[in-house]
Design an enzyme around this catalytic site. Structure first.
Site, PDB file in Angstrom:
ATOM      1  N   HIS A 424     -17.910  12.640  13.156  1.00 34.12           N
ATOM      2  CA  HIS A 424     -17.933  13.192  14.273  1.00 34.12           C
ATOM      3  C   HIS A 424     -18.518  12.438  15.401  1.00 34.12           C
ATOM      4  CE1 HIS A 424     -19.945  15.897  17.543  1.00 34.12           C
ATOM      5  NE2 HIS A 424     -18.657  16.628  17.320  1.00 34.12           N
ATOM      6  N   CYS A 755      -0.864 -25.324  17.977  1.00 28.39           N
ATOM      7  CA  CYS A 755      -1.834 -24.397  17.820  1.00 28.39           C
ATOM      8  C   CYS A 755      -3.290 -25.031  18.299  1.00 28.39           C
ATOM      9  CB  CYS A 755      -2.070 -23.837  16.121  1.00 28.39           C
ATOM     10  SG  CYS A 755      -2.236 -25.126  15.015  1.00 28.39           S
TER      11      CYS A 755
END
Length: 805
Positions: A424, A755
């Site tokens: 919740h 990279c």
């Protein structure tokens, strides 16, 4: 039976929302249409909005309730509680109309006709608005489980009616401008699934944190599902990739074992229908669901999503609840509604929160959202203490429930002891845009009321609560008009936990995903120690490995599965774009620091140029460990169907060494060229540049590692502080080598990208690469948008013949 008061699910459909609310209309829609498609939904019936209004009119409550709530001030929590209690008491004291009660008991008898001893049911509220058919009011009212017998059923229905006036429901309607008298309540009565004897949980057909639409998130705990919904326990979590699931693959790309402290079961005595009992250590340490069950639930959830997408005419991610019957082993969907938070967000806007300071970490837990907030701690243990809460406090509690929502909306952040990402507190925090750290275990015990803390969910899957007020910021970028450059802009992904979020950036795939990050962060054990576990001489190390693997009987399989899941999550996040995963590139000192690693690694004076990369993979010291790496990647491409995964070999000194690695990979299912498997090599050693044409005969492409290449060309140890000023990727010698590598790769007809760190740090370096015609630049996530703009500017100034192909 079709009356204005009670209707069976099989007679309902999605067009009946105004009459029976979103929850019951959805159940009817699924019972009617999705059973033949493999979606199992327990049968039942619903009372109608007309029945509720008739009940109010008979007892003169319609005007009385309106007068009771006139002039309500939501900031006066005490007054809200007083009025809400009075409204509920008035409804509970009123009798149901006789004809209505008779129809309920008749429908109940029909529902349980095949069970002579009677039937137990779940009684669920489903609010609706006569003139607002799209208002579902989900989660605002009550549910009652294990209801049995006519009297208990009628009482539960009256309690559901009263729950339309819980404090949170009154607050919700007032905040959203709905007149209380315009909202009615339908009650769903559904056959109970005996998940108290097995397990239950929640499913979302997208990732709840990133909003990634390709995922199904399944959570599971022992017993009835209310514990998961309410956040009373930390459930197991499974993430399933939808596109390859549809192709018959088994793409469970992540498993997280939850602590599952309590089990909600039927109560056998007293006045309570259900009760919580502790879960023993054996059940806490094992997953609730088998892989087959996870995949079955995911398929059912996708079927529901596809059906709702068709009838609504727009993509409709779903929020579902499921339960497993412990007597029959059957899996059921017991609720379904459209997801209303992540599905409403637009991908044209990028928001990146970041901490700019640091401090002592007081707590960690599951991060909900990606924001940061600061404020004074306010510990709330009971509903009666909510009146002390002030706007901007950090709400700290064992868990939250719907009665707390009016106060949650005034909080700066939320911290709970219990719960997972579908509890919740997590759901409400996402809805209202708050950072929340749930499942901390000890938040209410360790935090001090009134002290200022910083709650950070901007650091991946782990949320942190820091002492004091730390500086933070947020970068917002409008991506709606950002064009794509011809040079591919790829992303360097450090860990699987950030992959789903990072995939939302404008990108062309992953240029570098590091296996060693997954091994160190997600496994933490030397591969050879897992292979040799039964014969390890050090009893303490052996026991530590056993504990780290959760007592897994097959230690090598544990390594393969964990590595496969980490890689698969990255590959799935960016699918169908290429994801280039670099094989493990630990240095020997780093391998030795893994649990059990010291016995397997030689002591080297300079590990940076020692026993690392390709040289390990065919060597007797590590060949069996490399086989496990290959099995993991083969599982991702084969069993999970993620053939967008490509493989990269690091630190390969000679073409012959590269060929030996390619052949070793093939022995374990990674055959270059099969199902589109490309095998790349890092270009990070001067020999890779000098012999680029020879390496091109062995590999499908290159990725320049500018860090190691700079180190080896300049003879500078990049880990040395003393000579650090000499380390510069923009040195003319390094630039010459990169130019030569790009030209050589092009001449050989091979792809080449970069990279390394340099393009993320230096705009002029990125400009140099684009002008060379490099195929791709892979960047750290925080540099993607900025560098994309720079690349577009450079490309705009190039003549057409010089623009990258």
């Amino acid at each position: 039976m079709h009356t204005t008061l009670v209707r069976p699910f099989r007679e309902l459909g999605i067009t009946d929302i105004a009459s029976v609310g979103g929850k019951n209309a959805s159940l009817g829609e699924m019972v009617r249409t999705l059973g033949p498609l493999g979606v199992a939904v327990p049968d039942g019936f619903a009372t109608t909005a007309d029945a509720y209004r008739a009940f109010l009119a008979l007892n003169g409550l319609d005007h009385a309730l309106r007068d009771l709530l006139a002039g309500l001030d939501l900031h006066d929590v005490t007054d809200l509680q007083r009025r809400g209690l009075a409204a509920r008491q008035a409804i509970l004291a009123a009798p149901l109309p006789e004809a209505f009660a008779a129809e309920i008991t008749a429908a109940y008898a029909v529902l349980g006709a095949d069970l002579p001893g009677g039937i137990d049911v779940a009684v669920r509220s489903s609010a609706t608005a006569e003139d607002l058919p799209d208002a579902s009011f989900a989660g605002q009212q009550e549910t009652y489980l294990n209801v049995r017998g006519d009297a208990a059923l009628l009482d539960a229905i009256r309690k559901c009616f009263a729950s339309l006036y819980t404090d949170r429901a009154i607050s919700y309607r007032t905040e959203h401008g709905y007149a209380h008298e315009a909202v009615a309540l339908s009650v769903g009565v559904q056959r109970m699934v005996r998940s108290d004897l097995s397990g239950a949980g929640v499913i979302f057909t997208l990732d709840t944190e990133s909003g990634h639409r390709g995922m199904v998130l399944v959570t599971a705990a022992w017993g009835l599902g209310e514990n998961v919904v309410q956040g009373s326990v930390a459930p197991d979590e499974y993430l399933v990739f939808k596109p390859t699931l549809a192709n018959g693959c088994r793409p469970i790309v992540r498993r997280e074992l939850g602590s599952k402290e309590m089990r909600l079961i039927y109560d056998t005595g007293g006045s309570r229908a259900v009760r919580n009992v502790p879960v023993g250590p054996v059940d806490r340490a094992r997953f609730v669901l088998t892989d087959d069950e996870v995949l079955s639930l995911a398929r059912q959830a996708v079927t529901v999503e596809e059906h709702y997408t068709k009838i609504r005419g727009t993509p409709t991610p779903m929020d579902l609840e499921w339960a497993k019957d412990g007597r029959t082993g059957e899996l059921f969907i017991v609720q379904a509604r459209p997801e209303t938070v992540q599905s409403q967000r637009t991908a044209a806007f990028s928001e990146r929160w970041h901490l700019d300071g640091t401090g002592p970490v007081l707590l960690t837990g599951v991060a909900v959202g990606d924001r940061v907030a600061t404020g004074p701690v306010r510990i709330v243990r009971e509903v009666s203490e909510l009146g002390t809460f002030r706007d901007g406090d950090v709400l700290v509690s064992a868990r939250t429930d719907p009665d707390w929502e009016p106060v949650m909306r005034r909080a700066a952040a939320i911290v709970t002891d219990h719960g997972g990402r579908t509890c919740h507190a997590a759901i409400v925090s996402r809805e209202i845009g708050l950072p929340a750290v749930v499942g901390t275990q000890t938040g209410t015990a360790e935090l001090v009321d009134g002290t200022v803390v910083t709650v950070s969910c901007a650091e991946g899957a782990v949320g942190r609560v820091y002492a004091g007020k730390l500086e933070f910021g947020v970068d917002r970028t409008d991506l709606s008009h950002l064009a794509r450059p011809r040079t591919k802009i790829m992303v360097n992904v450090g860990t699987p936990a950030e992959a789903l979020r990072v995939s939302a950036l404008p990108n062309d795939g992953v240029g570098l995903a590091r296996e060693e990050f997954i091994i160190a962060g997600g496994i933490g054990i030397h591969p050879m120690a897992l292979l040799d576990w039964h014969r390890l001489p050090d009893a303490a190390v052996k026991e530590a490995i056993h504990a780290r693997t959760g007592g897994a009987a097959d230690k090598p399989a544990y390594f393969v599965d964990r590595l496969a899941e980490g890689v698969a999550l990255i590959a799935a996040a960016f699918h169908p774009k290429d994801v280039i995963v670099r094989l493990s590139d630990f240095k020997t000192n780093e391998y030795a620091n893994l649990l059990g690693g010291k016995a397997y690694e030689p002591a080297e004076e300079n590990p940076m140029i020692g026993f690392r990369g390709a040289s390990r993979y065919t060597h007797p010291r590590y060949r069996e460990g490399f086989a496990m790496e290959c099995r993991a990647l083969a599982k991702v491409r084969g069993e999970m169907g993620l053939t967008n995964l490509k493989v990269m070999v690091p630190f390969c000194r000679t073409p012959e060494e590269g060929q030996a690695v390619v052949e070793e990979m093939a022995k374990h299912g990674l055959v270059r060229g099969r199902d589109g498997l490309d095998v790349y090599v890092m270009c990070e050693i001067p020999a890779n540049v000098i012999l680029v044409d020879r390496f091109a005969e062995v590999f499908d492409g290159f990725s320049i590692g500018s860090n190691d290449l700079t180190q080896l060309i300049l003879g500078v140890d990049r880990d040395s502080d003393t000579v650090a000023p000499l380390f510069d990727e923009r040195n003319p010698a390094v630039l010459w080598a990169i130019r030569r590598a790009v030209q050589g790769a092009k001449e050989a007809g091979r792809k080449i990208g970069i990279c390394g760190q340099a393009p993320s740090d230096y705009p002029e370096f990125a400009k140099f690469l684009v002008e060379l015609g490099i195929d791709s630049i892979s960047l750290n996530p925080d540099a993607v948008v900025k560098t994309t703009r720079q690349v577009l500017e450079v490309e705009a100034g190039l003549p057409p013949t010089a623009t990258p192909a």
